[in-house]
Design an enzyme around this catalytic site. Structure first.
Site, PDB file in Angstrom:
ATOM      1  N   GLU A   1      -3.292   3.333   1.402  1.00  0.00           N
ATOM      2  CA  GLU A   1      -2.250   3.460   0.369  1.00  0.00           C
ATOM      3  C   GLU A   1      -2.346   4.766  -0.403  1.00  0.00           C
ATOM      4  O   GLU A   1      -1.651   4.977  -1.382  1.00  0.00           O
ATOM      5  CB  GLU A   1      -2.272   2.250  -0.576  1.00  0.00           C
ATOM      6  CG  GLU A   1      -3.621   1.856  -1.105  1.00  0.00           C
ATOM      7  CD  GLU A   1      -3.584   0.591  -1.963  1.00  0.00           C
ATOM      8  OE1 GLU A   1      -2.496   0.089  -2.274  1.00  0.00           O
ATOM      9  OE2 GLU A   1      -4.671   0.127  -2.346  1.00  0.00           O
TER      10      GLU A   1
ATOM     11  N   ASP B   1       1.983   1.715  -3.103  1.00  0.00           N
ATOM     12  CA  ASP B   1       1.241   2.866  -3.634  1.00  0.00           C
ATOM     13  C   ASP B   1       1.410   4.096  -2.756  1.00  0.00           C
ATOM     14  O   ASP B   1       1.453   5.215  -3.263  1.00  0.00           O
ATOM     15  CB  ASP B   1      -0.242   2.518  -3.772  1.00  0.00           C
ATOM     16  CG  ASP B   1      -0.488   1.747  -5.056  1.00  0.00           C
ATOM     17  OD1 ASP B   1       0.021   2.185  -6.102  1.00  0.00           O
ATOM     18  OD2 ASP B   1      -1.154   0.705  -5.015  1.00  0.00           O
TER      19      ASP B   1
HETATM   20  C1  PEP Z   1       0.638  -1.712  -2.183  1.00  0.00           C
HETATM   21  O1  PEP Z   1       0.259  -0.772  -2.881  1.00  0.00           O
HETATM   22  O2  PEP Z   1       1.547  -1.628  -1.347  1.00  0.00           O
HETATM   23  C2  PEP Z   1       0.010  -3.038  -2.332  1.00  0.00           C
HETATM   24  C3  PEP Z   1       0.311  -4.028  -1.524  1.00  0.00           C
HETATM   25  O3  PEP Z   1      -0.843  -3.219  -3.368  1.00  0.00           O
HETATM   26  P1  PEP Z   1      -0.341  -3.412  -4.886  1.00  0.00           P
HETATM   27  O4  PEP Z   1       1.148  -3.578  -4.869  1.00  0.00           O
HETATM   28  O5  PEP Z   1      -1.023  -4.605  -5.434  1.00  0.00           O
HETATM   29  O6  PEP Z   1      -0.776  -2.147  -5.536  1.00  0.00           O
HETATM   30 MG    MG Z   2      -1.594  -0.924  -3.941  1.00  0.00          MG
END
Ligand code: PEP
Ligand code: MG
Length: 587
Positions: free
Chosen positions: A440, A464
């Site tokens: 990410e 992210d």
């Molecule tokens: C993302 O970043 O895509 C993810 C699944 O984690 P979060 O949304 O919890 O940051």
């Molecule tokens: Mg994330």
């Protein structure tokens, strides 16, 4: 100000589907704007007396608070002198009484309107001293309003609404959304926010219709107004006309019919028309929601966001409490399994049990695996709990926000230490537990070939990845238009990660919100993604999309998409393909 009965439309972003019509309750920094109602001329003296009594009670409370603080912190108690002075400001009191007499409205509403005007003026002035006083004034008003309620006391510092309503505020934290009483809060609207902020993710996960990013809705609606909220189209309508209500009833009926059709897919597999199986699992934020995951026929949990267990506590949870929670999910997700993500604190999720301090750029700061590696004891507790849960059902583990090989190796070595400690305690766990990494951060994409050698799987966190690649804050509605999962850079990044995974013989999934967007399904399948983890409400639409697609066609589609150079061009093609295969999902 919209105090009449004219229909007014505000456009925002629909982040959680559903259409709701109800009275709105407006909350201003945890202060709920009181309802306005007409009084008789003979009631005016009574309203004056009520305010006098509330002011006297507020004065008593502030003096008592001041005395307590003086004992503990000496001169700091002087800050309350200003609060006391405000209670005695005769000019302001005269304005309030005049409003009650002239407009014949209740004292709460008059007080709110007069004080709020002053607060707004003070906030607009570029003077830090005055800005702080605006906060103090708001605080005093909150106390007086609380004391105007019959039987109010210090514990009743906020208005509590007892009837079903739509809640509107500048912003809500993810924990506030999670703790909303679903029987009372039917939907919510905010000025700020974006598709992928965690508050919106939770709203979708819990099925609370929501519209965010309404910019300044101040003055557009008031507590008590009738409001229609459209979480599909991202519209909030005050005083909807009968024909508007009729129009939205039709839209809701159409969505109901589609939901009914999709419900027949619960027991079917997520398989393309040429027989390519996709693991279609669900994201999960609270173990109590696991039944919903099962009901929609998800193949287990592809991302268990563990931070919410930490967010509603002031102390770090004990290993046994975590084990109980993870064990419950592992058993319920059987036979498919659950991928438990280690704590991803930071950004817009700040547990009070972790001393965080203020950061200028929280999303670029102390977040995810960085926090866990520094807070060694906390990490060890969580790792042991996850490992112990692996004896209760199929559990895999993954690390968030990894940006270098060093971080991944260090996290894996902590995992090995946790395993060793369990062995010496004689506690069972799955020795072959699968370990994955979330991709990410752009640096992780660029070294995906290196990371792939160290793990059993990749899960791409597009929420992210988009934020960090395009440099667009995922919670800031001002740049929401730039937040583009179909950006050519993102398509290329996913391709790169999938190729690195294939070269090492590991699987790759997507667990960001992009995985649940049926416009992206052909693209992701064509790029070689074999697992999609989506919010429970998107399981059936995505399954429908997968079943309408042919793998070779998706691969061909990706070849075409890789030639395109703009977000707009890619969006257009994704929509065209989706419309040709599953038009009903795009209504
Ligand atoms: C993302 O970043 O895509 C993810 C699944 O984690 P979060 O949304 O919890 O940051
Ligand atoms: Mg994330």
């Amino acid at each position: 100000m919209n105090r009449g009965s004219e229909e007014v439309r505000l456009k925002g972003l629909g982040v959680s589907p559903g259409i709701v019509r109800a009275r709105v309750v407006v909350r201003d920094n945890s202060l709920i704007e009181p309802e306005t109602y007409a009084i008789r001329p003979s009631d005016v003296p009574g309203e004056h007396a009520r305010l006098d009594a509330a002011l006297a009670e507020t004065r008593r409370q502030i003096v008592s608070l001041q005395n307590q603080i003086r004992v503990a912190a000496g001169d700091d108690a002087d800050i309350f002198d200003f609060h006391l002075l405000m209670l005695e400001d005769q000019i302001v009191l005269d304005q309030i009484f005049e409003k009650v007499g002239k407009e014949q409205i209740n004292i709460e509403s008059a007080l709110y309107q007069v004080i709020n005007t002053s607060i707004e003026v003070m906030r607009r002035v570029q003077d830090p001293y005055l800005k702080e006083r605006a906060v103090d004034l708001g605080d005093v008003m909150r106390r007086v309003l609380a004391n105007l309620k019959p039987g109010a006391g210090e514990s009743n510092a906020e208005h509590r609404v007892k009837h079903p309503h739509i809640l509107a505020a500048a912003d809500f934290s993810p924990t506030e959304i999670a703790s909303m009483d679903r029987s009372l809060v039917l939907a919510y609207a905010t000025e700020t926010g974006n598709q992928t902020c965690h508050a919106a993710i939770i709203a979708r996960s819990l099925g609370i219709p929501a519209v965010v990013g309404l910019h300044e809705f101040d003055g557009h609606f008031h507590t008590g107004d009738e409001v229609l909220l459209d979480g599909y189209g991202g519209v909030v309508i005050t005083n909807p006309r009968p024909e508007t209500i009729e129009h939205y009833a039709q839209i809701e009926a159409e969505h109901g019919a589609i939901r009914e059709q999709l419900s027949h897919l619960v027991g079917e597999r997520a398989i393309t028309s040429d027989g390519q199986a996709v693991v279609l699992s669900s994201n999960l934020e609270f173990s109590r929601e696991i039944d919903r995951v099962r009901q929609v026929g998800a193949e287990g949990v592809g991302l268990y966001r563990t931070e919410f267990f930490y967010l509603d506590r002031t102390f770090l949870p004990e290993e046994d409490a975590l084990f109980e929670d993870y064990g419950k999910v592992a058993r319920a997700a059987s036979p498919h399994g659950v991928i438990i993500r280690t704590l991803d604190a930071g950004g817009d999720k700040l547990p009070s049990s972790i001393q965080h301090g203020t950061e200028h750029n929280p999303f670029l700061g102390w977040r995810g695996i960085r926090v866990c590696l520094e807070e060694a004891e906390m990490f060890r507790t969580q790792l042991r709990a996850i490992l112990r849960a692996s004896a209760e059902g199929k559990v895999s583990i993954m690390f968030p926000l990894v940006s270098s090989l060093e971080e991944l190796l260090e996290a894996k070595s902590r995992l090995e230490e946790a395993k060793a400690s369990l062995r010496s305690d004689g506690l069972p766990f799955d020795e072959k537990i699968q370990v994955g990494v979330m991709v990410e951060v752009p640096s992780a994409v660029m070294i995906a070939d290196v990371l792939a050698r160290e793990v059993d799987f990749f899960s791409i966190g597009t929420n992210d990845l988009v934020q960090y690649t395009i440099a667009v804050d995922r919670v800031n509605e001002r740049v929401a238009g730039l937040y583009a999962p179909h950006h050519p850079a993102i398509v290329r990044m996913i391709k790169r990660v999938a190729e690195a995974a294939a070269a090492c013989g590991i699987w790759v999934g997507v667990c960001g919100e992009m995985a649940g967007d049926v416009l992206s399904t052909p693209l992701l399948l064509g790029l070689g993604i074999t697992e999609l983890s989506v919010s429970p409400g998107q399981i059936l639409p995505v399954k429908r999309a997968i079943r309408a697609l042919h793998r070779a066609e998706c691969e061909q589609f990706v070849t075409e998409i890789l030639q395109l150079t703009t977000v707009e061009a890619i969006n257009v093609r994704c929509r065209e393909l989706a419309l040709s295969r599953y038009p009903e999902l795009l209504r």
